[in-house]
Design a protein around this motif. Sequence first.
Motif, mmCIF file in Angstrom:
data_model
loop_
_atom_site.group_PDB
_atom_site.id
_atom_site.type_symbol
_atom_site.label_atom_id
_atom_site.label_comp_id
_atom_site.label_asym_id
_atom_site.label_seq_id
_atom_site.Cartn_x
_atom_site.Cartn_y
_atom_site.Cartn_z
ATOM 1 N N PRO A 82 5.179 -13.314 -12.453
ATOM 2 C CA PRO A 82 4.276 -12.216 -12.794
ATOM 3 C C PRO A 82 4.331 -11.079 -11.773
ATOM 4 O O PRO A 82 4.826 -11.239 -10.659
ATOM 5 N N GLU A 83 3.827 -9.944 -12.182
ATOM 6 C CA GLU A 83 3.625 -8.844 -11.238
ATOM 7 C C GLU A 83 2.502 -9.259 -10.287
ATOM 8 O O GLU A 83 1.521 -9.860 -10.715
ATOM 9 N N PRO A 84 2.640 -8.969 -8.986
ATOM 10 C CA PRO A 84 1.548 -9.320 -8.071
ATOM 11 C C PRO A 84 0.307 -8.481 -8.352
ATOM 12 O O PRO A 84 0.413 -7.370 -8.882
ATOM 13 N N PRO A 85 -0.855 -9.015 -8.011
ATOM 14 C CA PRO A 85 -2.097 -8.267 -8.223
ATOM 15 C C PRO A 85 -2.128 -6.988 -7.383
ATOM 16 O O PRO A 85 -1.379 -6.854 -6.417
ATOM 17 N N PRO A 86 -3.016 -6.076 -7.723
ATOM 18 C CA PRO A 86 -3.151 -4.848 -6.930
ATOM 19 C C PRO A 86 -3.424 -5.172 -5.461
ATOM 20 O O PRO A 86 -4.166 -6.103 -5.145
ATOM 21 N N GLY A 87 -2.788 -4.438 -4.567
ATOM 22 C CA GLY A 87 -2.969 -4.627 -3.133
ATOM 23 C C GLY A 87 -1.878 -5.468 -2.492
ATOM 24 O O GLY A 87 -1.676 -5.415 -1.290
ATOM 25 N N TYR A 88 -1.173 -6.262 -3.273
ATOM 26 C CA TYR A 88 -0.068 -7.085 -2.765
ATOM 27 C C TYR A 88 1.222 -6.280 -2.840
ATOM 28 O O TYR A 88 1.436 -5.528 -3.790
ATOM 29 N N THR A 89 2.074 -6.464 -1.842
ATOM 30 C CA THR A 89 3.340 -5.744 -1.787
ATOM 31 C C THR A 89 4.494 -6.731 -1.826
ATOM 32 O O THR A 89 4.503 -7.709 -1.080
ATOM 33 N N VAL A 90 5.475 -6.476 -2.700
ATOM 34 C CA VAL A 90 6.676 -7.302 -2.759
ATOM 35 C C VAL A 90 7.600 -6.862 -1.631
ATOM 36 O O VAL A 90 8.048 -5.719 -1.597
ATOM 37 N N SER A 110 2.900 -20.561 -1.118
ATOM 38 C CA SER A 110 2.940 -21.075 0.251
ATOM 39 C C SER A 110 3.015 -19.905 1.225
ATOM 40 O O SER A 110 3.197 -18.751 0.828
ATOM 41 N N ILE A 111 2.857 -20.228 2.500
ATOM 42 C CA ILE A 111 2.954 -19.220 3.559
ATOM 43 C C ILE A 111 4.128 -19.601 4.445
ATOM 44 O O ILE A 111 4.235 -20.748 4.877
ATOM 45 N N GLU A 112 4.991 -18.644 4.689
ATOM 46 C CA GLU A 112 6.167 -18.866 5.530
ATOM 47 C C GLU A 112 6.245 -17.730 6.543
ATOM 48 O O GLU A 112 6.587 -16.602 6.187
ATOM 49 N N GLY A 113 5.894 -18.026 7.788
ATOM 50 C CA GLY A 113 6.000 -17.020 8.847
ATOM 51 C C GLY A 113 5.205 -15.754 8.607
ATOM 52 O O GLY A 113 5.688 -14.663 8.868
ATOM 53 N N GLY A 114 4.015 -15.858 8.062
ATOM 54 C CA GLY A 114 3.177 -14.686 7.832
ATOM 55 C C GLY A 114 3.437 -13.990 6.507
ATOM 56 O O GLY A 114 2.806 -12.983 6.204
ATOM 57 N N THR A 115 4.371 -14.509 5.722
ATOM 58 C CA THR A 115 4.676 -13.960 4.404
ATOM 59 C C THR A 115 4.211 -14.951 3.344
ATOM 60 O O THR A 115 4.338 -16.161 3.513
ATOM 61 N N ILE A 116 3.686 -14.445 2.253
ATOM 62 C CA ILE A 116 3.271 -15.279 1.134
ATOM 63 C C ILE A 116 4.472 -15.448 0.217
ATOM 64 O O ILE A 116 5.086 -14.465 -0.203
ATOM 65 N N ASP A 117 4.824 -16.696 -0.065
ATOM 66 C CA ASP A 117 5.911 -16.981 -0.994
ATOM 67 C C ASP A 117 5.318 -17.472 -2.308
ATOM 68 O O ASP A 117 4.664 -18.516 -2.357
ATOM 69 N N TYR A 118 5.543 -16.713 -3.366
ATOM 70 C CA TYR A 118 5.106 -17.070 -4.709
ATOM 71 C C TYR A 118 6.353 -17.534 -5.428
ATOM 72 O O TYR A 118 7.246 -16.734 -5.740
ATOM 73 N N THR A 119 6.470 -18.841 -5.662
ATOM 74 C CA THR A 119 7.690 -19.431 -6.198
ATOM 75 C C THR A 119 7.455 -20.023 -7.579
ATOM 76 O O THR A 119 6.459 -20.707 -7.802
ATOM 77 N N VAL A 120 8.382 -19.750 -8.477
ATOM 78 C CA VAL A 120 8.378 -20.322 -9.813
ATOM 79 C C VAL A 120 9.587 -21.242 -9.899
ATOM 80 O O VAL A 120 10.716 -20.811 -9.662
#
Length: 104
Positions: free
Chosen positions: A22-30, A89-99
């Motif tokens: 999905p597209e991330p919610p408002p405020g989240y940056t890819v 999950s969180i990896e080194g300060g980054t959010i990983d959204y995995t499908v």
Amino acid sequence: MTPLAALLAFHEATLPPARAVPEPPPGYTVLDTGKGCGNGHGALCWRTLHLSGPPGVPTAEAADRLRPRQRCEPNGYLLDRRDVCTEVSIEGGTIDYTVLLSNE
């Protein structure tokens, strides 16, 4: 499509469909995207969005807002009985959204 051609098409289409991410919610940056597959029996294939959360929101809290951490649903193909699962999950300060798409 012949049964053999259908089998080959499903075998080759091991990545989750792009529409499953999905597209991330408002405020989240890819920050980046990724995809890949593991090896062996029961291998998994995946697509990942590497995200940063909204400004001023701690990474763990931003990840919690994307929950459920893991959710699975049918892939939707009659002959392809694999499930599409979502993990956060969180990896080194980054959010990983995995499908994930399981070959089991």
